[in-house]
Design a protein around this motif. Structure first.
Motif, PDB file in Angstrom:
ATOM      1  N   PHE A   1      -7.311 -13.545   1.764  1.00 48.73           N
ATOM      2  CA  PHE A   1      -7.770 -12.165   1.619  1.00 48.73           C
ATOM      3  C   PHE A   1      -7.097 -11.447   0.444  1.00 48.73           C
ATOM      4  CE2 PHE A   1      -9.404 -13.086   5.770  1.00 48.73           C
ATOM      5  CZ  PHE A   1     -10.539 -12.313   5.868  1.00 48.73           C
ATOM      6  N   GLY A   2      -6.465 -12.201  -0.446  1.00 48.85           N
ATOM      7  CA  GLY A   2      -5.996 -11.649  -1.716  1.00 48.85           C
ATOM      8  C   GLY A   2      -4.598 -11.083  -1.721  1.00 48.85           C
ATOM      9  N   TYR A   3      -3.796 -11.397  -0.713  1.00 50.80           N
ATOM     10  CA  TYR A   3      -2.427 -10.883  -0.687  1.00 50.80           C
ATOM     11  C   TYR A   3      -1.475 -11.893  -1.322  1.00 50.80           C
ATOM     12  CZ  TYR A   3      -4.336  -7.375   2.443  1.00 50.80           C
ATOM     13  OH  TYR A   3      -5.084  -6.356   2.958  1.00 50.80           O
ATOM     14  N   SER A   4      -0.306 -11.407  -1.703  1.00 49.74           N
ATOM     15  CA  SER A   4       0.669 -12.271  -2.365  1.00 49.74           C
ATOM     16  C   SER A   4       1.264 -13.274  -1.392  1.00 49.74           C
ATOM     17  CB  SER A   4       1.807 -11.424  -2.951  1.00 49.74           C
ATOM     18  OG  SER A   4       2.625 -10.917  -1.909  1.00 49.74           O
ATOM     19  N   PHE A   5       1.895 -14.298  -1.946  1.00 53.43           N
ATOM     20  CA  PHE A   5       2.538 -15.310  -1.105  1.00 53.43           C
ATOM     21  C   PHE A   5       3.623 -14.674  -0.241  1.00 53.43           C
ATOM     22  CE2 PHE A   5       6.195 -18.177  -0.557  1.00 53.43           C
ATOM     23  CZ  PHE A   5       5.608 -19.131   0.274  1.00 53.43           C
ATOM     24  N   LYS A   6       4.395 -13.761  -0.815  1.00 55.69           N
ATOM     25  CA  LYS A   6       5.484 -13.143  -0.050  1.00 55.69           C
ATOM     26  C   LYS A   6       4.935 -12.335   1.124  1.00 55.69           C
ATOM     27  CE  LYS A   6       9.676 -10.348  -0.462  1.00 55.69           C
ATOM     28  NZ  LYS A   6      10.590  -9.627  -1.376  1.00 55.69           N
ATOM     29  N   THR A   7       3.902 -11.532   0.873  1.00 55.16           N
ATOM     30  CA  THR A   7       3.286 -10.765   1.961  1.00 55.16           C
ATOM     31  C   THR A   7       2.728 -11.691   3.031  1.00 55.16           C
ATOM     32  OG1 THR A   7       2.729  -8.937   0.472  1.00 55.16           O
ATOM     33  CG2 THR A   7       1.475  -9.099   2.522  1.00 55.16           C
ATOM     34  N   ALA A   8       2.060 -12.762   2.598  1.00 56.83           N
ATOM     35  CA  ALA A   8       1.482 -13.716   3.546  1.00 56.83           C
ATOM     36  C   ALA A   8       2.561 -14.435   4.342  1.00 56.83           C
ATOM     37  CB  ALA A   8       0.611 -14.729   2.791  1.00 56.83           C
ATOM     38  N   PHE A   9       3.649 -14.796   3.688  1.00 60.94           N
ATOM     39  CA  PHE A   9       4.724 -15.526   4.358  1.00 60.94           C
ATOM     40  C   PHE A   9       5.395 -14.651   5.417  1.00 60.94           C
ATOM     41  CE2 PHE A   9       8.962 -17.285   4.904  1.00 60.94           C
ATOM     42  CZ  PHE A   9       8.709 -18.647   4.938  1.00 60.94           C
ATOM     43  N   ILE A  10       5.738 -13.409   5.045  1.00 60.88           N
ATOM     44  CA  ILE A  10       6.388 -12.504   6.001  1.00 60.88           C
ATOM     45  C   ILE A  10       5.447 -12.229   7.178  1.00 60.88           C
ATOM     46  CG2 ILE A  10       7.368 -10.200   6.338  1.00 60.88           C
ATOM     47  CD1 ILE A  10       8.159 -10.231   3.383  1.00 60.88           C
ATOM     48  N   THR A  11       4.162 -12.025   6.880  1.00 66.51           N
ATOM     49  CA  THR A  11       3.185 -11.768   7.939  1.00 66.51           C
ATOM     50  C   THR A  11       3.072 -12.958   8.885  1.00 66.51           C
ATOM     51  OG1 THR A  11       1.909 -10.308   6.483  1.00 66.51           O
ATOM     52  CG2 THR A  11       0.775 -11.194   8.421  1.00 66.51           C
ATOM     53  N   SER A  12       3.003 -14.170   8.322  1.00 69.98           N
ATOM     54  CA  SER A  12       2.822 -15.364   9.157  1.00 69.98           C
ATOM     55  C   SER A  12       4.010 -15.602  10.067  1.00 69.98           C
ATOM     56  CB  SER A  12       2.576 -16.593   8.274  1.00 69.98           C
ATOM     57  OG  SER A  12       3.694 -16.871   7.463  1.00 69.98           O
TER      58      SER A  12
ATOM     59  N   PHE B   1      -1.135 -15.943  -6.700  1.00 68.75           N
ATOM     60  CA  PHE B   1      -1.236 -15.009  -5.581  1.00 68.75           C
ATOM     61  C   PHE B   1      -0.383 -13.795  -5.906  1.00 68.75           C
ATOM     62  CE2 PHE B   1      -1.681 -19.257  -3.644  1.00 68.75           C
ATOM     63  CZ  PHE B   1      -2.998 -19.149  -3.229  1.00 68.75           C
ATOM     64  N   ARG B   2      -1.009 -12.759  -6.414  1.00 72.26           N
ATOM     65  CA  ARG B   2      -0.264 -11.614  -6.925  1.00 72.26           C
ATOM     66  C   ARG B   2      -0.332 -10.450  -5.950  1.00 72.26           C
ATOM     67  NH1 ARG B   2       1.096 -11.837 -12.367  1.00 72.26           N
ATOM     68  NH2 ARG B   2       0.322 -13.679 -13.415  1.00 72.26           N
ATOM     69  N   ASP B   3       0.712  -9.604  -6.026  1.00 71.31           N
ATOM     70  CA  ASP B   3       0.738  -8.403  -5.201  1.00 71.31           C
ATOM     71  C   ASP B   3      -0.161  -7.316  -5.777  1.00 71.31           C
ATOM     72  OD1 ASP B   3       2.689  -8.800  -3.014  1.00 71.31           O
ATOM     73  OD2 ASP B   3       4.035  -9.222  -4.655  1.00 71.31           O
ATOM     74  N   THR B   4      -0.444  -7.392  -7.073  1.00 68.13           N
ATOM     75  CA  THR B   4      -1.203  -6.330  -7.726  1.00 68.13           C
ATOM     76  C   THR B   4      -2.685  -6.510  -7.469  1.00 68.13           C
ATOM     77  OG1 THR B   4      -1.118  -7.681  -9.722  1.00 68.13           O
ATOM     78  CG2 THR B   4       0.493  -5.927  -9.523  1.00 68.13           C
ATOM     79  N   LYS B   5      -3.196  -5.811  -6.480  1.00 70.55           N
ATOM     80  CA  LYS B   5      -4.619  -5.886  -6.154  1.00 70.55           C
ATOM     81  C   LYS B   5      -5.391  -4.819  -6.917  1.00 70.55           C
ATOM     82  CE  LYS B   5      -5.716  -6.525  -1.873  1.00 70.55           C
ATOM     83  NZ  LYS B   5      -6.361  -7.830  -1.923  1.00 70.55           N
TER      84      LYS B   5
ATOM     85  N   MET C   1       5.968 -10.178  -9.762  1.00 69.59           N
ATOM     86  CA  MET C   1       4.651 -10.088 -10.379  1.00 69.59           C
ATOM     87  C   MET C   1       4.307  -8.641 -10.742  1.00 69.59           C
ATOM     88  SD  MET C   1       4.008 -13.240 -10.250  1.00 69.59           S
ATOM     89  CE  MET C   1       4.344 -14.726  -9.304  1.00 69.59           C
ATOM     90  N   VAL C   2       4.652  -7.718  -9.847  1.00 70.14           N
ATOM     91  CA  VAL C   2       4.390  -6.308 -10.109  1.00 70.14           C
ATOM     92  C   VAL C   2       5.261  -5.803 -11.257  1.00 70.14           C
ATOM     93  CG1 VAL C   2       4.639  -3.985  -9.157  1.00 70.14           C
ATOM     94  CG2 VAL C   2       3.581  -5.774  -7.797  1.00 70.14           C
ATOM     95  N   LEU C   3       6.531  -6.187 -11.258  1.00 77.39           N
ATOM     96  CA  LEU C   3       7.452  -5.714 -12.295  1.00 77.39           C
ATOM     97  C   LEU C   3       7.038  -6.201 -13.683  1.00 77.39           C
ATOM     98  CD1 LEU C   3      10.891  -6.066 -10.470  1.00 77.39           C
ATOM     99  CD2 LEU C   3       9.533  -4.017 -10.862  1.00 77.39           C
TER     100      LEU C   3
END
Length: 755
Positions: free
Chosen positions: A320-331, A400-404, A468-470
Motif C-alpha cells: 500500500f505504498g508505505y516505507s519499509f520502516k513503517t511496514a516493519f514496525i506495523t508488522s 519503499f519510500r516514506d515520501t508519499k 529517504m525524507v531527509l
C-alpha cells in the motif's frame, strides 16, 4: 465478610498490585503495561490466589476497554482515516483472509485440528490483534499520531468491526446450511446499527450534550458522557457485535461536536483506571502451570504466531505504498493475538471447535504474545534501521519510500526546515513565513498537509527521521532546522541524521522532558528549548520588570540561564538517573566504549579542541575517569590516557573516530571545515588529488546522501551536494569554500602566487 466488602477488597487488591507492578516496571525502564500484566498473574487464581471473586473484576475490565476505544473515537480524525482508509479496509481484509487461509491449511495438514471448519475457526482466532495493548503502548510512547501508529490503529479498528461478523458467522460452520442466513443476519445487524448510530449521533447527541454542558455541572456532564459510551457499547453487545465497536462509535459521536475536548478530559482518568483492571485481568488468565508443563510447545506456538503474522502483515503494508520502516514496525506491532480472541476461543470451546487442551494452550500463547508486544514496539524501530542498512537489502528497500507526497520548489535553498506541524511547528512556520523566509515543512499528518497545501507552503509528507525524507529536504542547502516532533525517540534520531546530511547545520529542538536537554545538546543541537522553563522565564521576566529591574539586566539573567542549559533552574539529577537516560538513548543510537591510549592525539587536550563531532560525526556521551563517570561532558573537559569514552554514531562515524584516535585526522594544528558543493561549483567533477595539488587543501571526509565516506580514493569525482571536510591553512580553506559555493575563480591565482 459481606459479599460487597469482598468485592471492595478484590478491587483494592488488583489496583494495589497493579500500582506496585507498574511502579516496578517503570523503575526498570519497562512499559508499565508489563507491570499490570504480571501483577494480575501474581494476585490471580494461578498465583497467590488473593482474589475471592475474580470474575467480578471482569465487567470492570470490559469498561476499561470501552473507555479506551471511546477515547480513541473522540480523538479520531476523519481526515487522518481517509489517508489510511485503503489499508484499513483492503489491507485488513487481506490480512484476515490470508491468516485464516494459511492457518486452516497448516493446522489441518499437521493434524492439529480435525477438519477444515476447525482450522478456519482457529485462523479467525489468530487473525485478530490487540487494540487495547497496542493502543496503550502507542499512547505511552507518544506514537499515536505517527504514521505507523495511524496504520496500526486503522487495521485494528477494521479487525474490531470484523469481530462482530465472526461471532455471528463462525458458530454456523458446523451447520453449513445456516451459514448464508448467519452472514445475512450479521450484515443486517451491522447496517441497522450504523444507520441508527448515524441518526443518533447527528440529531440526538449534539443537542443533549449541549443542554447538559449549559448547566455548567461537571458531575452531570461526566455522567452523561459515561452513559453514552456504555449505552452504545452495550447496544452493540446485544446485537452480537463487539463492545469495542460500540464504544468507538460513541466516541465518534462526541468527536463531531464542540464539547469533545471537555468530554475527553473527563473520561481520561476513568479510562486509565479501568484499563489497568483490564490488563491485570489478562494477567489473571495466565496459568503458569500450563505454561511450565507445555513450555516448549507454547514457545513454539508463540514464535510461529508472532513471526508468521509479521511475515503476513509486512508485505501487505509495503504493497500500500508505505516505507519499509513503517511496514516493519506495523508488522511487529500487530503480530500478537488479540485479547478478544479469548472470546472467540471460548465460543470455539463451547461449540466443539477447540478441545480443552487446545483452549488452554491458546490462552497461554495469547497471554505471552500480549506481554511481548510492548517489547517488540520498543525495539522494532532500531531493528528496522539495522535491517535497512544491510548491504544486500539496502538497495532493494530504497524503493519503499516514506515520501508519499511532496511539494518542493526545484531551486529551493537557504530555507528553514521545520519538522512537525503541530501547535508548536505551526507557530514557528507562521513567524518565519511572515518575515519572508523560505520554509519547508516535514509532516506525516494528512490534516496538517492539507493546511500547508491551502497556504501553498512547501512540504514533504513522510516521517521526518527517515533518511529517504531527509534526502528530499536538501538539508545541505538549508539555513537551519527546527524540530518540533511529538515523539522524543524520533526527535533524537532526526537530530542525529540531520547532522549526518549537513554537519554545520544550525538545529533548534523542542524537548519534551528535562532529562532530554543534555542529551539533545550533546548530540549537536545549537539550542534546546524546554517549553515549561521558557514559560517560567517569561513570567519571571515580566515580574522583574514590574519590580523595577532594568531590561538589560533581566535579559542578561535570562540569556545566562538559557546558555547554561537551564541547569540553575532545573532539578538536580543524580548519576543513577543520568546513567538510565543514557542507556535508554543508546538503545536507539549505536554506541561503543573506547579507551584513550598513551600515544593518542586526544591525550591531554580539551573535548572542544578535539572537535570530534565536526571531524567524524561521532559524539562523546560519557567519560569514565577512574571511579567517576562524567555524563554529557562539557567542552572544557580534558581527555587523559586511560579515560574510557562512550561514543555514539553510525559504523562509518565510529570508524572515523578511531582514525582520529590513531592520528590519521589532525587535531588543532590545522583548520577543519565542512563545505557543500553547489551545482555550479567549479569543484564538481574534481577529485581529492586535484584539490590537494591546486590549492594545497586536503579533503579528509565526504558525506554523500548522509553517509560518511572515510576511505576516499584519489580519483573519486566530487558531485553536487557532496559535503567535504576540508583541512589546511585557514585562508586556503576559505578560498575553496567560495569555490564550493559559487565557483568564483578570480581569487585563486592571487592565493597561489602568494604561496
Amino acid at each position: 465478610m459481606a459479599t460487597g466488602h469482598n468485592f471492595i477488597l478484590d478491587l483494592m487488591t488488583v489496583l494495589g498490585a497493579a500500582a506496585g507492578g507498574g511502579y516496578l516496571a517503570k523503575t526498570l525502564r519497562q512499559p508499565v503495561l508489563l507491570g499490570y500484566l504480571v501483577s494480575g498473574l501474581v494476585v490471580g487464581p494461578f498465583g497467590l490466589k488473593l482474589l475471592s471473586e475474580a470474575n467480578e473484576i471482569k465487567p470492570l475490565a470490559e469498561i476499561g476497554v470501552a473507555f479506551l476505544l471511546f477515547a480513541l473515537g473522540v480523538e479520531f480524525s476523519i481526515a487522518e482515516f481517509k489517508r489510511v482508509k485503503d489499508i484499513a479496509i483492503k489491507g485488513s481484509l487481506l490480512q484476515i483472509g490470508i491468516t485464516i487461509t494459511l492457518v486452516a491449511l497448516l493446522a489441518t495438514a499437521i493434524g492439529w485440528v480435525e477438519g477444515l471448519a476447525q482450522g478456519i475457526f482457529l485462523g479467525a482466532i489468530l487473525s485478530l490483534s490487540s487494540t487495547a495493548v497496542v493502543l496503550k503502548s502507542l499512547t505511552e510512547r507518544g506514537e499515536i499520531n505517527t504514521l505507523h501508529g495511524q496504520v496500526m490503529l486503522a487495521i485494528l479498528i477494521a479487525q474490531d468491526l470484523a469481530l462482530g461478523l465472526m461471532l455471528a458467522i463462525l458458530p454456523a460452520l458446523n451447520q453449513p446450511a445456516n451459514l448464508a442466513s448467519a452472514l445475512l443476519d450479521a450484515l443486517l445487524k451491522v447496517l441497522v446499527f450504523i444507520a441508527g448510530a448515524y441518526a443518533f449521533g447527528r440529531w440526538v447527541v449534539p443537542p443533549v450534550i449541549k443542554s447538559v454542558a449549559q448547566t455548567e455541572s461537571n458531575d452531570l456532564f461526566l455522567i452523561t458522557v459515561i452513559a453514552l459510551c456504555l449505552g452504545v457499547a452495550l447496544t452493540t453487545d446485544a446485537l452480537g457485535l463487539s463492545i469495542e465497536m460500540g464504544a468507538f462509535v460513541a466516541g465518534l459521536m462526541i468527536a463531531e461536536i464542540d464539547y469533545s475536548d471537555q468530554a475527553l478530559a473527563k473520561v481520561l482518568p476513568l479510562r486509565d483506571t479501568f484499563a489497568t483492571l483490564f490488563f491485570a485481568s489478562i494477567g489473571m488468565l495466565i496459568n503458569p502451570f500450563v505454561l511450565i508443563d507445555n513450555l516448549g510447545l507454547i514457545l513454539g506456538l508463540v514464535t510461529v504466531v508472532m513471526l508468521g503474522k509479521a511475515i503476513i502483515i509486512l508485505p501487505i503494508v509495503l504493497k500500500f505504498g508505505y516505507s519499509f520502516k513503517t511496514a516493519f514496525i506495523t508488522s511487529f506491532g500487530l503480530n500478537q493475538i488479540g485479547e478478544f480472541s479469548f472470546v472467540l476461543a471460548l465460543v470455539g470451546l463451547e461449540n466443539g471447535f477447540l478441545s480443552e487442551n487446545q483452549y488452554l494452550l491458546l490462552l497461554g500463547t495469547t497471554a505471552i504474545t500480549l506481554v511481548l508486544t510492548p517489547v517488540w514496539l520498543r525495539f522494532s524501530p532500531r531493528l528496522a534501521d539495522e535491517l535497512g542498512n544491510l548491504p544486500g537489502l539496502a538497495k532493494y528497500l530504497r524503493k519503499f519510500r516514506d515520501t508519499k507526497a511532496l511539494s518542493i520548489p526545484e531551486t529551493i535553498r537557504d530555507h528553514v526546515v521545520v519538522a512537525g506541524y503541530g501547535r508548536v511547528g505551526e507557530i514557528i512556520v507562521k513567524i518565519l513565513h511572515s518575515q519572508g523566509y523560505n520554509v519547508l515543512v516535514v509532516e506525516n499528518s494528512e490534516a496538517a498537509i492539507q493546511k500547508l497545501r491551502i497556504q501553498k507552503i512547501p512540504y514533504i509528507f513522510g516521517d521526518a527521521d527517515s533518511e529517504m525524507v531527509l534526502e528530499k529536504a536538501h538539508l545541505e542547502k538549508a539555513k537551519a532546522l527546527a524540530i518540533a516532533l511529538p515523539d522524543p525517540a524520533s526527535t533524537r534520531l532526526l537530530l542525529k541524521r540531520a547532522l549526518e546530511f549537513a554537519p554545520k547545520l544550525d538545529v533548534v529542538v523542542r524537548c519534551h522532558d528535562n532529562n532530554e536537554i543534555d542529551l539533545l545538546t550533546q548530540l549537536g543541537a545549537k539550542e534546546v528549548v524546554q517549553p515549561e522553563f521558557e514559560a517560567a522565564l517569561e513570567i519571571g521576566s515580566h515580574l522583574l520588570i514590574t519590580l523595577g529591574e532594568k531590561q538589560s539586566i533581566i535579559q542578561s539573567v535570562i540569556n545566562a540561564i538559557r546558555t547554561d542549559r537551564y541547569i540553575s533552574i532545573r532539578p538536580e539529577r543524580g548519576g543513577t538517573l543520568l546513567r538510565k537516560d543514557l542507556k535508554e538513548a543508546s538503545l536507539e543510537l549505536r554506541s561503543t566504549w573506547v579507551t584513550v591510549e598513551n600515544g593518542s592525539p586526544l591525550n591531554g587536550i580539551a573535548l572542544a579542541a578535539a572537535d570530534i563531532r565536526n571531524l567524524t560525526g561521532a559524539t562523546v556521551m560519557a567519560i569514565q575517569k577512574g571511579d567517576r563517570t562524567l555524563y554529557y561532558p562539557k567542552g572544557q573537559t580534558i581527555l587523559s590516557s586511560g579515560d574510557r569514552l562512550q561514543v555514539v554514531g553510525e559504523p562509518e562515524e565510529l570508524a572515523g573516530f578511531r582514525d582520529l584516535m590513531m592520528g590519521r585526522l589532525l587535531i588543532g594544528s590545522q583548520y577543519n571545515h565542512w563545505v557543500t558543493l553547489t551545482e555550479k561549483s567549479t569543484l564538481v567533477g574534481m577529485n581529492l588529488t586535484d584539490i590537494q595539488d591546486r590549492y594545497n587543501v586536503g579533503v579528509k571526509s565526504i558525506r554523500r546522501h548522509g553517509k560518511l565516506l572515510n576511505s576516499i580514493k584519489g580519483g573519486m569525482a566530487f558531485q553536487s551536494e557532496d559535503c567535504l571536510l576540508l583541512q589546511g591553512e585557514r585562508d586556503r580553506v576559505e578560498v575553496v569554500e567560495k569555490l564550493a559555493a559559487d565557483g568564483v575563480t578570480d581569487v585563486t591565482d592571487e592565493l597561489l602566487t602568494n604561496n
